[in-house]
Scaffold this active site. Structure first.
Site, PDB file in Angstrom:
ATOM      1  N   ARG A   9       0.817  -1.224   0.000  1.00 16.86           N
ATOM      2  CA  ARG A   9       0.000   0.000   0.000  1.00 16.86           C
ATOM      3  C   ARG A   9       0.850   1.272   0.000  1.00 16.86           C
ATOM      4  O   ARG A   9       0.312   2.369  -0.118  1.00 16.86           O
ATOM      5  CB  ARG A   9      -0.928  -0.003   1.212  1.00 16.86           C
ATOM      6  CG  ARG A   9      -1.942  -1.146   1.145  1.00 16.86           C
ATOM      7  CD  ARG A   9      -2.917  -1.108   2.280  1.00 16.86           C
ATOM      8  NE  ARG A   9      -3.758   0.075   2.145  1.00 16.86           N
ATOM      9  CZ  ARG A   9      -4.394   0.657   3.150  1.00 16.86           C
ATOM     10  NH1 ARG A   9      -4.306   0.152   4.368  1.00 16.86           N
ATOM     11  NH2 ARG A   9      -5.131   1.725   2.964  1.00 16.86           N
ATOM     12  N   CYS A  10       2.167   1.127   0.120  1.00 25.26           N
ATOM     13  CA  CYS A  10       3.075   2.273   0.226  1.00 25.26           C
ATOM     14  C   CYS A  10       3.722   2.566  -1.129  1.00 25.26           C
ATOM     15  O   CYS A  10       4.346   1.691  -1.733  1.00 25.26           O
ATOM     16  CB  CYS A  10       4.141   1.972   1.273  1.00 25.26           C
ATOM     17  SG  CYS A  10       5.451   3.209   1.363  1.00 25.26           S
ATOM     18  N   GLY A  11       3.605   3.801  -1.586  1.00 19.69           N
ATOM     19  CA  GLY A  11       4.182   4.197  -2.862  1.00 19.69           C
ATOM     20  C   GLY A  11       5.690   4.030  -2.918  1.00 19.69           C
ATOM     21  O   GLY A  11       6.235   3.537  -3.906  1.00 19.69           O
TER      22      GLY A  11
END
Length: 113
Positions: A9-11
């Site tokens: 979920r982390c760019g």
């Protein structure tokens, strides 16, 4: 084998994963939110990163602010907090043998490939 501690979920974590994919090297993806490292493993990672445990904490996370920010914690207590609340672990982390890099910015990963 190269290992990336990844949060899909982390760019920044996705960017780090892309760098590894583009490198053509074999690697293992660890979704550390599901496969939480034990204390000894996290301490080993911190040693390879050559940082203090507090430097691996996402200090703007609500859990940190509400439960830990105002306390004086030992390094062991900080590690325990990250193991109990893995969302507090900064990401991505890439391990390559005895070297490690925190992928913030993701280009840091290139230095250990």
């Amino acid at each position: 084998m190269i290992k990336i501690f990844h949060n899909p979920r982390c760019g920044k974590s996705r960017e780090g994963l892309q760098l590894l994919e583009n490198s053509g090297k074999d690697f293992e993806v660890v979704n550390y939110l599901k496969d939480v490292p034990i204390e000894e493993e996290l301490k080993s990672i911190i040693n390879k990163l050559k940082i203090k445990p507090i430097d691996l904490v996402r200090q703007k996370e609500k859990i940190w602010i509400e439960n830990f920010k105002s306390k004086v914690l030992s390094d062991d207590e900080i590690v325990r907090a990250m193991v109990q609340n893995p969302i507090l672990i900064e990401r991505p982390i890439v391990i390559n043998g005895d070297k490690a890099a925190l992928g913030r910015p993701p280009e840091n990963i290139k230095e250990i490939l």
